[in-house]
Design a protein around this motif. Sequence first.
Motif, PDB file in Angstrom:
ATOM      1  N   TRP A   1       0.839  -1.204   0.000  1.00  0.00           N
ATOM      2  CA  TRP A   1       0.000   0.000   0.000  1.00  0.00           C
ATOM      3  C   TRP A   1       0.878   1.260   0.000  1.00  0.00           C
ATOM      4  O   TRP A   1       0.650   2.204  -0.763  1.00  0.00           O
ATOM      5  N   ALA A   2       1.860   1.250   0.889  1.00  0.00           N
ATOM      6  CA  ALA A   2       2.696   2.444   1.058  1.00  0.00           C
ATOM      7  C   ALA A   2       3.431   2.807  -0.232  1.00  0.00           C
ATOM      8  O   ALA A   2       3.623   3.976  -0.549  1.00  0.00           O
ATOM      9  N   HIS A   3       3.806   1.779  -1.001  1.00  0.00           N
ATOM     10  CA  HIS A   3       4.524   2.033  -2.249  1.00  0.00           C
ATOM     11  C   HIS A   3       3.594   2.452  -3.384  1.00  0.00           C
ATOM     12  O   HIS A   3       3.990   3.193  -4.275  1.00  0.00           O
ATOM     13  N   ASN A   4       2.390   1.930  -3.367  1.00  0.00           N
ATOM     14  CA  ASN A   4       1.569   2.027  -4.577  1.00  0.00           C
ATOM     15  C   ASN A   4       0.352   2.929  -4.505  1.00  0.00           C
ATOM     16  O   ASN A   4      -0.410   2.997  -5.459  1.00  0.00           O
ATOM     17  N   HIS A   5       0.146   3.568  -3.359  1.00  0.00           N
ATOM     18  CA  HIS A   5      -1.025   4.436  -3.252  1.00  0.00           C
ATOM     19  C   HIS A   5      -0.635   5.828  -2.806  1.00  0.00           C
ATOM     20  O   HIS A   5       0.175   5.991  -1.910  1.00  0.00           O
ATOM     21  N   ALA A   6      -1.235   6.797  -3.470  1.00  0.00           N
ATOM     22  CA  ALA A   6      -1.000   8.185  -3.062  1.00  0.00           C
ATOM     23  C   ALA A   6      -2.070   8.600  -2.069  1.00  0.00           C
ATOM     24  O   ALA A   6      -3.216   8.166  -2.148  1.00  0.00           O
ATOM     25  N   ARG A   7      -1.669   9.428  -1.112  1.00  0.00           N
ATOM     26  CA  ARG A   7      -2.629  10.015  -0.187  1.00  0.00           C
ATOM     27  C   ARG A   7      -3.364  11.159  -0.898  1.00  0.00           C
ATOM     28  O   ARG A   7      -2.944  11.581  -1.984  1.00  0.00           O
TER      29      ARG A   7
ATOM     30  N   ASP B   1       7.116   7.438   1.422  1.00  0.00           N
ATOM     31  CA  ASP B   1       8.069   8.538   1.524  1.00  0.00           C
ATOM     32  C   ASP B   1       7.933   9.316   2.839  1.00  0.00           C
ATOM     33  O   ASP B   1       8.621  10.312   3.042  1.00  0.00           O
ATOM     34  N   ASP B   2       7.049   8.843   3.684  1.00  0.00           N
ATOM     35  CA  ASP B   2       6.827   9.491   4.976  1.00  0.00           C
ATOM     36  C   ASP B   2       7.701   8.805   6.039  1.00  0.00           C
ATOM     37  O   ASP B   2       7.559   7.598   6.283  1.00  0.00           O
ATOM     38  N   PRO B   3       8.600   9.555   6.651  1.00  0.00           N
ATOM     39  CA  PRO B   3       9.518   8.935   7.631  1.00  0.00           C
ATOM     40  C   PRO B   3       8.792   8.217   8.772  1.00  0.00           C
ATOM     41  O   PRO B   3       9.295   7.208   9.284  1.00  0.00           O
ATOM     42  N   THR B   4       7.631   8.709   9.173  1.00  0.00           N
ATOM     43  CA  THR B   4       6.953   8.045  10.294  1.00  0.00           C
ATOM     44  C   THR B   4       6.426   6.677   9.863  1.00  0.00           C
ATOM     45  O   THR B   4       6.430   5.729  10.641  1.00  0.00           O
ATOM     46  N   VAL B   5       5.972   6.604   8.609  1.00  0.00           N
ATOM     47  CA  VAL B   5       5.508   5.310   8.098  1.00  0.00           C
ATOM     48  C   VAL B   5       6.687   4.343   7.990  1.00  0.00           C
ATOM     49  O   VAL B   5       6.594   3.170   8.372  1.00  0.00           O
ATOM     50  N   ARG B   6       7.792   4.851   7.505  1.00  0.00           N
ATOM     51  CA  ARG B   6       8.975   3.987   7.355  1.00  0.00           C
ATOM     52  C   ARG B   6       9.426   3.463   8.722  1.00  0.00           C
ATOM     53  O   ARG B   6       9.809   2.302   8.856  1.00  0.00           O
ATOM     54  N   GLU B   7       9.359   4.330   9.731  1.00  0.00           N
ATOM     55  CA  GLU B   7       9.770   3.873  11.061  1.00  0.00           C
ATOM     56  C   GLU B   7       8.815   2.798  11.585  1.00  0.00           C
ATOM     57  O   GLU B   7       9.246   1.799  12.166  1.00  0.00           O
ATOM     58  N   LYS B   8       7.523   2.998  11.344  1.00  0.00           N
ATOM     59  CA  LYS B   8       6.569   1.979  11.810  1.00  0.00           C
ATOM     60  C   LYS B   8       6.802   0.640  11.101  1.00  0.00           C
ATOM     61  O   LYS B   8       6.713  -0.424  11.720  1.00  0.00           O
TER      62      LYS B   8
ATOM     63  N   ASP C   1      -3.163  14.151  -0.528  1.00  0.00           N
ATOM     64  CA  ASP C   1      -2.280  15.278  -0.868  1.00  0.00           C
ATOM     65  C   ASP C   1      -1.243  14.915  -1.924  1.00  0.00           C
ATOM     66  O   ASP C   1      -0.352  15.707  -2.233  1.00  0.00           O
ATOM     67  N   GLY C   2      -1.365  13.692  -2.469  1.00  0.00           N
ATOM     68  CA  GLY C   2      -0.483  13.299  -3.562  1.00  0.00           C
ATOM     69  C   GLY C   2       0.801  12.610  -3.127  1.00  0.00           C
ATOM     70  O   GLY C   2       1.513  12.038  -3.946  1.00  0.00           O
TER      71      GLY C   2
END
Lengths: 388, 338
Positions: A259-265, A273-280, A267-268
């Motif tokens: 999901w994180a790789h293939n879907h845009a939020r 690419d969000d550091p908090t997501v990567r940390e989780k 805001d695009g």
Amino acid sequence: MDFSFSSEAEAFRDEVRAFLAANLTEEMIEATHDGTMHIPALHQAMADRGWLAGPVPAELGGGGRSALESVILNEEMQLARAPIDAMAVTVIVAAILLEHGNDHLKRNVVPRLLDGSSLSCFGYSEPEFGSDVASAKTKAERDGDEWLINGAKMWTTMAHIADSVLLLTRTDPDVAKHKGLTFFLVPLDTPGIEIQPVPTMATERSNATFYDNVRLDDEWRVGDVNGGWAVMKTALKYERGIAGGQFPSPPVIDAAADWAHNHARPDGTKPIDDPTVREKLMRALIDVEVCRGFAYHCADLANEGVMFGVEGSMTKLFASETYKRHCRDFHDMMGAEGLLTHESPDAHLGGRIEENLRHSPVTAIYGGTSEINRNVVAEGHLGMPRAR
Amino acid sequence: MQTRLTEDELVVQDAFGTFFANESPSAVVREAEQSGGFSPNLWAGLVAMGGPGMALPGSLGGGDATLCDLAVVADTYGANLAPVPLIEHAVAARLLATIGGHDELVGALANGTPVATMALRAPVDGVTRFVPAGAVADVVLAHTDDGIVLSRSTPPSEALPNTGGLPLAHRSLDGDIVSTDHATWDRAVDEWRALTAAAYVGLGRRVIAMGVEYSRERIQFGVPIGTFQALQQGYADASTRVEGAHLLAHRAAWALEAERADASRLAGMALLFAAEAARFAADRSMQYHGGYGFSEEYDVQLYHRRATAWILQLGDPSVEYARLADAEFGPRADGEAA
Ligand SMILES: Cc1cc2nc3c(=O)[nH]c(=O)nc-3n(C[C@H](O)[C@H](O)[C@H](O)COP(=O)(O)OP(=O)(O)OC[C@H]3O[C@@H](n4cnc5c(N)ncnc54)[C@H](O)[C@@H]3O)c2cc1C
């Protein structure tokens, strides 16, 4: 220490992976959405390979596979999203019968549990007693050569497809609660048994089972009369340490990374690419490695013949509590899209994360709640006083 | 697969566990805090035990022990908060041995004099800041874009006052590039990560044991506080995480020793997880000591402060997570690699 696998174990892992790739289909997983977490064809194919008998000690007539290989089988199945519930329970019942059962059970029941033709289930919990299972009051009384069983069990998962239930009963109400328990393996087609479905907030269903003047020959007794607690210990040992769900998280993390790789939020931006997501995501992957350590450790202890009550409790506690957090984190990450359930054609990967989110709470409840497992660690590992 | 300490490792654990228990009681830790975070006496004792050189090649005067053995020692070291730079020294010496060409110096390091360390931050304008053991090491290895620098100079007489009472100092680099093999440096930092993870496990176990002990003696409401389930549940959680960290730290050390492909990943994971587990353990133990835990007199505060401090020598843990994430998922789209 040495964390390497023998070449046999590595080869076994390869074999399991190849087997699952060839035998487990999306349609099969899809079919478990009827609430029964069991795939008969897969179960039979595994039995045909001798994999159900695998974990049972060779001297007891089993496959004599090392506990480590059992963990590998479990791990690979969970990574591939194959339900393990009915299989694990059936194998544990077989192991218990081989350890505590009489000749009749060993000769007539165990072979059928291990050749795939028969399933069993656990009947410990009752409407009034869950954590305090040793207070169970479903009654078994002598009546001539027979036993007469009366009572009710709650959460008898798989009873609706199983052929037998491993039933915890009270045979002596006048002694300390742990000392008056006796186990029976009860064929579920015995007259007097009723099974009612119990739907849950997740996909899976369970059952309530009722026993009304159920008559059994003594040959169905498992272990000594009033010796039920010893049997229970064997059961919990297998369930928490080796056969349980130590790897519920990887399919959720896979889905989250996808999901994180293939879907845009909105805001695009992409979550990846969000550091908090990567940390989780990293934290979740670390937790999985910790679960591996625990699972391999329990298997290593089992191979050495060491009782691993505390380690099994740590494993179960850690795996379920972190799994809950992973589900929460990644369900959050998806925002409103994450709310879509399996029924929605737009749900990401069939609603995998949403479905796990709803399933995850129960993993910290069944098989001994997190609180009970912490009690085991506090008393058994830290030597703190008994608090219950 | 052997997820318990081997017979040999148990011997190592026993020897160094006894040594640190006897020679690094909290009085020694407290005294060292007043003098820059280093106990020369303890270092001398450790040298006599063969500690600093144990995992160096025998041909260079070392003890030929494995990184797995060193992890066992690091655990006992962490349990007693030993105020000596065992991990930094051992890793720096191993790095120099790997680089080669410094046999004489490595031989001296095996005997504990001079003291060596590695700068975990890249130097800026010839100065590398916050060098672990920088207040006591004559030999400082540092990493620049051009390669690994070997610097020898007299350490400053004072450490930077800091949370963990550690011998931290800024150091000017004054030396030559001794290797351009950047992977060797990365490997050394991974060794530091795995060993520090093992030390954190020792710290975590000990701070829980101290708290459990206290809970037997402290009476409130007419009963020992250890009978309260709130304490039991908290300690059980902490202990579970610390034992998970133990398995991961030793797996990382084993993976590095066996040069496995996933070794660096495991070392990074082990440090992050062990640091968090030990911090949680120290937090629970402080909480369950009540006000006394907060007082200077009780040892739990020594553990709490070091649990906080050790990993920060490397930097913000979030940056470590980001580094691992880059390796796992590739860099972020804006190209800002951690
Ligand atoms: C979907 C599902 C499937 C299940 N499948 C099976 C099955 O196949 N066979 C079977 O026999 N059982 C099964 N169970 C039952 C399960 O094992 C019990 O739910 C579990 O043991 C908890 O018991 P309880 O639900 O009665 O909760 P309770 O025991 O009433 O607990 C309620 C709360 O009190 C806490 N608590 C209780 N005692 C203590 C204590 N001493 N210290 C601290 N906290 C405490 C618990 O942790 C929990 O948070 C299943 C349950 C579910 C939900």
